[in-house]
Design a protein around this motif. Structure first.
Motif, mmCIF file in Angstrom:
data_model
loop_
_atom_site.group_PDB
_atom_site.id
_atom_site.type_symbol
_atom_site.label_atom_id
_atom_site.label_comp_id
_atom_site.label_asym_id
_atom_site.label_seq_id
_atom_site.Cartn_x
_atom_site.Cartn_y
_atom_site.Cartn_z
ATOM 1 N N ARG A 1 -2.227 -5.766 -13.552
ATOM 2 C CA ARG A 1 -0.894 -5.574 -14.152
ATOM 3 C C ARG A 1 0.163 -6.305 -13.340
ATOM 4 N NH1 ARG A 1 1.200 -4.490 -19.158
ATOM 5 N NH2 ARG A 1 3.339 -3.692 -18.920
ATOM 6 N N LEU A 2 0.044 -6.256 -12.034
ATOM 7 C CA LEU A 2 0.999 -6.952 -11.177
ATOM 8 C C LEU A 2 0.932 -8.456 -11.402
ATOM 9 C CD1 LEU A 2 3.095 -6.835 -8.898
ATOM 10 C CD2 LEU A 2 1.180 -6.959 -7.261
ATOM 11 N N SER A 3 -0.268 -8.988 -11.610
ATOM 12 C CA SER A 3 -0.435 -10.432 -11.812
ATOM 13 C C SER A 3 0.258 -10.907 -13.086
ATOM 14 C CB SER A 3 -1.922 -10.803 -11.871
ATOM 15 O OG SER A 3 -2.517 -10.338 -13.078
ATOM 16 N N GLU A 4 0.559 -9.980 -13.987
ATOM 17 C CA GLU A 4 1.254 -10.328 -15.225
ATOM 18 C C GLU A 4 2.774 -10.323 -15.042
ATOM 19 O OE1 GLU A 4 -0.143 -7.572 -18.142
ATOM 20 O OE2 GLU A 4 -2.143 -8.468 -18.257
ATOM 21 N N GLY A 5 3.219 -10.110 -13.798
ATOM 22 C CA GLY A 5 4.649 -10.139 -13.522
ATOM 23 C C GLY A 5 5.358 -8.838 -13.773
ATOM 24 N N SER A 6 4.655 -7.724 -13.569
ATOM 25 C CA SER A 6 5.229 -6.416 -13.864
ATOM 26 C C SER A 6 5.510 -5.617 -12.603
ATOM 27 C CB SER A 6 4.261 -5.627 -14.775
ATOM 28 O OG SER A 6 3.958 -6.358 -15.941
ATOM 29 N N GLY A 7 5.901 -6.283 -11.549
ATOM 30 C CA GLY A 7 6.060 -5.623 -10.261
ATOM 31 C C GLY A 7 7.114 -4.547 -10.203
ATOM 32 N N MET B 1 -4.318 -2.009 -11.317
ATOM 33 C CA MET B 1 -2.968 -2.173 -10.764
ATOM 34 C C MET B 1 -2.709 -3.631 -10.404
ATOM 35 S SD MET B 1 -2.920 1.264 -8.384
ATOM 36 C CE MET B 1 -1.520 0.733 -7.373
ATOM 37 N N ARG B 2 -3.692 -4.280 -9.763
ATOM 38 C CA ARG B 2 -3.516 -5.686 -9.366
ATOM 39 C C ARG B 2 -3.398 -6.587 -10.600
ATOM 40 N NH1 ARG B 2 -7.101 -3.996 -5.114
ATOM 41 N NH2 ARG B 2 -8.925 -4.554 -6.361
ATOM 42 N N GLN C 1 -13.778 5.312 7.658
ATOM 43 C CA GLN C 1 -14.365 6.650 7.607
ATOM 44 C C GLN C 1 -15.796 6.642 7.090
ATOM 45 O OE1 GLN C 1 -11.761 8.045 9.612
ATOM 46 N NE2 GLN C 1 -12.674 9.825 8.592
ATOM 47 N N GLY C 2 -16.300 5.452 6.772
ATOM 48 C CA GLY C 2 -17.651 5.357 6.246
ATOM 49 C C GLY C 2 -17.775 5.941 4.844
ATOM 50 N N VAL C 3 -16.729 5.754 4.044
ATOM 51 C CA VAL C 3 -16.687 6.308 2.687
ATOM 52 C C VAL C 3 -16.622 5.181 1.668
ATOM 53 C CG1 VAL C 3 -15.271 7.658 1.068
ATOM 54 C CG2 VAL C 3 -15.597 8.461 3.423
ATOM 55 N N SER C 4 -17.411 5.271 0.628
ATOM 56 C CA SER C 4 -17.376 4.288 -0.443
ATOM 57 C C SER C 4 -16.025 4.351 -1.161
ATOM 58 C CB SER C 4 -18.495 4.561 -1.454
ATOM 59 O OG SER C 4 -18.320 3.770 -2.615
ATOM 60 N N SER C 5 -15.529 3.194 -1.559
ATOM 61 C CA SER C 5 -14.258 3.145 -2.298
ATOM 62 C C SER C 5 -14.491 3.023 -3.804
ATOM 63 C CB SER C 5 -13.412 1.972 -1.808
ATOM 64 O OG SER C 5 -14.085 0.739 -2.051
ATOM 65 N N GLU C 6 -15.710 3.293 -4.254
ATOM 66 C CA GLU C 6 -16.047 3.040 -5.659
ATOM 67 C C GLU C 6 -15.254 3.899 -6.649
ATOM 68 O OE1 GLU C 6 -20.215 4.479 -6.588
ATOM 69 O OE2 GLU C 6 -20.136 4.869 -4.427
ATOM 70 N N LEU C 7 -14.698 5.025 -6.196
ATOM 71 C CA LEU C 7 -13.870 5.821 -7.091
ATOM 72 C C LEU C 7 -12.442 5.279 -7.196
ATOM 73 C CD1 LEU C 7 -15.014 9.436 -6.112
ATOM 74 C CD2 LEU C 7 -15.559 8.185 -8.198
ATOM 75 N N LEU C 8 -12.007 4.548 -6.185
ATOM 76 C CA LEU C 8 -10.662 3.980 -6.180
ATOM 77 C C LEU C 8 -10.608 2.558 -6.737
ATOM 78 C CD1 LEU C 8 -9.356 5.041 -2.632
ATOM 79 C CD2 LEU C 8 -9.023 6.221 -4.806
ATOM 80 N N ASP C 9 -11.666 1.787 -6.508
ATOM 81 C CA ASP C 9 -11.652 0.359 -6.838
ATOM 82 C C ASP C 9 -11.235 0.047 -8.275
ATOM 83 O OD1 ASP C 9 -12.341 -0.461 -4.285
ATOM 84 O OD2 ASP C 9 -14.502 -0.382 -4.684
ATOM 85 N N PRO C 10 -11.777 0.732 -9.289
ATOM 86 C CA PRO C 10 -11.405 0.354 -10.662
ATOM 87 C C PRO C 10 -9.911 0.511 -10.940
ATOM 88 C CG PRO C 10 -13.386 1.730 -10.657
ATOM 89 C CD PRO C 10 -12.811 1.786 -9.279
ATOM 90 N N TYR C 11 -9.332 1.578 -10.431
ATOM 91 C CA TYR C 11 -7.907 1.800 -10.683
ATOM 92 C C TYR C 11 -7.048 0.789 -9.925
ATOM 93 C CZ TYR C 11 -3.592 4.326 -11.673
ATOM 94 O OH TYR C 11 -2.341 4.677 -12.115
ATOM 95 N N PHE C 12 -7.424 0.529 -8.679
ATOM 96 C CA PHE C 12 -6.681 -0.462 -7.899
ATOM 97 C C PHE C 12 -6.772 -1.846 -8.540
ATOM 98 C CE2 PHE C 12 -6.902 1.888 -3.528
ATOM 99 C CZ PHE C 12 -5.981 2.805 -3.999
ATOM 100 N N GLU C 13 -7.930 -2.162 -9.115
ATOM 101 C CA GLU C 13 -8.093 -3.451 -9.778
ATOM 102 C C GLU C 13 -7.170 -3.550 -10.991
ATOM 103 O OE1 GLU C 13 -9.094 -7.178 -11.055
ATOM 104 O OE2 GLU C 13 -9.335 -6.243 -9.082
ATOM 105 N N SER D 1 8.698 4.366 -6.830
ATOM 106 C CA SER D 1 7.833 3.431 -6.088
ATOM 107 C C SER D 1 7.254 2.457 -7.102
ATOM 108 C CB SER D 1 6.717 4.186 -5.360
ATOM 109 O OG SER D 1 7.255 5.087 -4.419
ATOM 110 N N ASN D 2 7.730 1.240 -7.112
ATOM 111 C CA ASN D 2 7.290 0.318 -8.151
ATOM 112 C C ASN D 2 5.872 -0.194 -7.919
ATOM 113 O OD1 ASN D 2 7.401 -1.935 -6.390
ATOM 114 N ND2 ASN D 2 9.560 -2.324 -6.898
ATOM 115 N N LEU D 3 5.361 -0.864 -8.926
ATOM 116 C CA LEU D 3 3.974 -1.329 -8.897
ATOM 117 C C LEU D 3 3.721 -2.280 -7.741
ATOM 118 C CD1 LEU D 3 1.192 -1.435 -10.282
ATOM 119 C CD2 LEU D 3 2.085 -3.299 -11.694
ATOM 120 N N ALA D 4 4.639 -3.192 -7.490
ATOM 121 C CA ALA D 4 4.449 -4.154 -6.397
ATOM 122 C C ALA D 4 4.297 -3.439 -5.063
ATOM 123 C CB ALA D 4 5.631 -5.122 -6.349
ATOM 124 N N MET D 5 5.124 -2.426 -4.837
ATOM 125 C CA MET D 5 5.056 -1.671 -3.593
ATOM 126 C C MET D 5 3.727 -0.912 -3.480
ATOM 127 S SD MET D 5 7.610 1.387 -2.289
ATOM 128 C CE MET D 5 9.032 0.293 -2.428
#
Length: 293
Positions: free
Chosen positions: A274-280, A271-272, A257-269, A238-242
């Motif tokens: 890295r993708l912006s650098e053309g590494s999809g 990922m985005r 679900q009324g749940v904060s995404s603060e534990l996921l946000d840094p990692y997702f950011e 499953s590549n980065l772009a996907m």
């Protein structure tokens, strides 16, 4: 002594917190002569009744044996405890939790005082000490000769894993593994939060979560292989772009679900970015390089 009798190494242990006490009892049970010191003498009372020699000062305890094991609160405590000790000719094994830089500085500090030095990172909690099947061990780094000299004695309470001559490597391995552990706990916390308000039994959900984490854990081997080879597209399923394209589903589910995404946000950011650098077409391995910039 008969020719079949192996003399047990005598050693000194400084520090009788929960971990130090567990170490002491295991060495004692294995027949090692043990001298101990603790800042609070009351903690040594029970061990004295079990046959441990209790010293009134750290300097006195250090003088009693060549092998000196230290298991104190922090690096500053080590310096304070050993300030008045003659370390000439001593084999100093420091199991106190520290940073790699502190371990390297303590190695130099010990050598300047005539001691040989090993640093250790304990990958166990006190109930695991003296229980081989529990799987605990200690990372050791520093003098390879010193490790070999005392490998058998150090391996009595818990397993040993030598990771290199650089005195900071034990602490670095320790913190690296524990950092991964906290990342896993963060993911588990988010997962439990998602089901928290639903009619889903967390006890029934836990085995599913544990099995999934176990199934995903071998992915670290592919990450390591990609880091070594420099080819982050090797073996990608499953590549980065996907994966980046799928992140809104996780964020929207959390919101619903009324749940904060603060534990996921840094990692997702990351990922985005890295993708912006053309590494999809890459795997997620490129995130490592973003972290070390």
């Amino acid at each position: 002594m008969t020719k079949h009798t192996v003399e047990k190494t005598s050693l000194t242990l400084l520090g009788l917190g929960a971990m130090g006490t567990a170490l002491a009892r295991t060495w004692l049970a294995a027949g090692h002569r043990l001298t101990v010191w603790n800042r609070n003498p009351a903690r040594a009372a029970a061990l004295a009744a079990e046959g441990v020699r209790v010293s009134d000062s750290a300097a006195e305890a250090v003088a009693a044996n060549t092998l000196v094991v230290v298991c104190l609160l922090d690096d500053a405590s080590v310096g304070e405890a050993l300030a008045d000790s003659d370390l000439t000719g001593k084999d100093l094994v420091n199991l106190t939790t520290s940073t790699p830089a502190q371990a390297r500085a303590r190695d130099e500090w010990a050598r300047e005082r005539g001691a040989r030095y090993l640093d250790g990172g304990i990958m166990a909690v006190p109930p695991m000490i003296g229980v081989p099947e529990a799987g605990g061990y200690v990372f050791y780094s520093g003098s390879p000769e010193l490790f070999e000299r005392h490998r058998e004695t150090l391996g009595v309470p818990v397993g040993t894993t030598y990771v290199g001559e650089d005195a900071g490597f034990a602490a670095l391995h320790d913190v690296a593994l524990l950092s991964a552990m906290y990342g896993m706990f963060a993911g588990a916390a988010h997962a439990f939060a998602l089901i928290r308000k639903e009619d889903i039994d967390p006890v029934s959900f836990a085995p599913l979560l544990a099995d999934w984490l176990v199934a995903m854990a071998p992915g670290v081997h592919q990450t390591a292989d990609q880091l070594r080879s420099g080819d982050y597209t090797k073996g990608v399923v499953s590549n980065l772009a996907m994966q980046v394209a799928g992140t809104p589903t996780f964020l929207n589910t959390a919101e619903q679900q009324g749940v904060s995404s603060e534990l996921l946000d840094p990692y997702f950011e990351l990922m985005r970015r890295r993708l912006s650098e053309g590494s999809g077409e890459e795997d997620l391995t490129g995130v490592v390089d973003l972290l070390v910039r």
